[in-house]
Design a protein around this motif. Structure first.
Motif, PDB file in Angstrom:
ATOM      1  N   GLU A  59       0.255   9.083  -5.722  1.00 25.40           N
ATOM      2  CA  GLU A  59       0.348  10.680  -5.460  1.00 25.40           C
ATOM      3  C   GLU A  59       1.512  11.296  -6.375  1.00 25.40           C
ATOM      4  O   GLU A  59       1.505  12.507  -6.643  1.00 25.40           O
TER       5      GLU A  59
ATOM      6  N   SER B  46      -8.934   7.193   3.347  1.00 28.96           N
ATOM      7  CA  SER B  46      -8.287   7.771   4.636  1.00 28.96           C
ATOM      8  C   SER B  46      -8.234   9.297   4.483  1.00 28.96           C
ATOM      9  O   SER B  46      -8.370  10.045   5.241  1.00 28.96           O
TER      10      SER B  46
ATOM     11  N   ARG C  30      -8.682   2.556  -0.423  1.00 28.23           N
ATOM     12  CA  ARG C  30      -8.381   2.954   1.008  1.00 28.23           C
ATOM     13  C   ARG C  30      -7.945   4.230   1.255  1.00 28.23           C
ATOM     14  O   ARG C  30      -8.171   4.980   2.356  1.00 28.23           O
ATOM     15  N   ARG C  31      -6.931   4.478   0.204  1.00 25.80           N
ATOM     16  CA  ARG C  31      -6.278   6.084   0.526  1.00 25.80           C
ATOM     17  C   ARG C  31      -7.309   6.900   0.446  1.00 25.80           C
ATOM     18  O   ARG C  31      -7.247   7.986   1.126  1.00 25.80           O
TER      19      ARG C  31
ATOM     20  N   VAL D 229       0.477   4.173  -3.221  1.00 33.95           N
ATOM     21  CA  VAL D 229       0.091   5.419  -2.717  1.00 33.95           C
ATOM     22  C   VAL D 229       1.262   6.435  -2.905  1.00 33.95           C
ATOM     23  O   VAL D 229       0.938   7.476  -3.659  1.00 33.95           O
TER      24      VAL D 229
ATOM     25  N   GLU E 161       0.805  -1.206   0.027  1.00 26.55           N
ATOM     26  CA  GLU E 161      -0.037  -0.033  -0.172  1.00 26.55           C
ATOM     27  C   GLU E 161       0.940   1.244   0.070  1.00 26.55           C
ATOM     28  O   GLU E 161       0.575   2.154  -0.582  1.00 26.55           O
TER      29      GLU E 161
END
Length: 210
Positions: free
Chosen positions: A93, A137, A133-134, A89, A85
């Motif tokens: 990004e 969050s 999930r990111r 991510v 993960e």
């Protein structure tokens, strides 16, 4: 025609990719270099630039981030991603649109290049789950917004299309605008949203819809 740019430290890998992908009728390998800093990205008008970045040996998100910032319509595929993960991510990004795991095949890669060139996110279910999930969050960390952060109606429209994965050229066609006008709108909305990548802007748009 899709223009392909290859960045891989191992010469055998990048030469092999260049030779194999060059045999595809829809792909044209424009450059093959060892590091992002060596790449001179000047896509011809009417072509779809796709970057293949080998990340199996080290994290190199800063080079990717710089290239995407310089050429917003660039679609990047990271090769050899571990599917953890944190790594997913990091590259999301930085602006990655495709994620080829270490056991991915050449056929998988060709399909992924074509998918990201169409403005789609191309990844395995495991990567998709990590990205979701990111976004979740981010939503938990930031208070929901009930109104747009100073975006004009046109910028909101462009942001919606960015969140759907459309390239600047595709947005220009959809909205009957010039490519330069779309690039200007994207630049402005990134500034107003205080984000650096299209992926971050898409996440912000999801928050605005809450």
């Amino acid at each position: 025609m899709i223009d392909v740019y290859i960045v891989a430290e191992v010469r055998l890998l990048r030469d092999g990719l260049a030779k194999t992908l060059g045999e595809s009728p829809n792909l044209r390998v424009v450059a093959s270099v060892a590091r992002c800093e060596e790449l001179d990205l000047e896509p011809d008008d009417g072509t779809l630039p796709v970057l293949l970045l080998d990340v199996a040996r080290r994290i190199c998100d800063s080079g990717l981030r710089s290239l995407v910032a310089a050429v917003p319509e660039l679609r990047a595929v990271v090769l050899g991603v571990e599917e953890t993960e944190a790594e997913i991510v990091t590259y999301a990004e930085a602006g990655a649109a495709g994620y080829l795991p270490r056991d991915g095949s050449v056929d998988d890669l060709v399909q992924m290049i074509e998918e990201v060139a169409r403005g789609e996110l191309s990844c395995t279910p495991r990567v998709a789950a990590a990205l979701i999930r990111r976004v979740g969050s981010l939503a938990a960390e930031r208070p929901p917004r009930t109104e747009s952060p100073g975006l004009t109606e046109r910028e909101l429209e462009v942001l919606r299309l960015v969140s759907l994965g459309l390239s600047n050229r595709e947005i220009a066609t959809r909205l009957y605008l010039s490519l330069a006008t779309v690039k200007n709108h994207v630049h402005n909305l990134l500034g107003k949203l205080a984000v650096r990548t299209r992926a971050d802007a898409a996440a912000q748009y999801a928050l605005l819809q809450r």
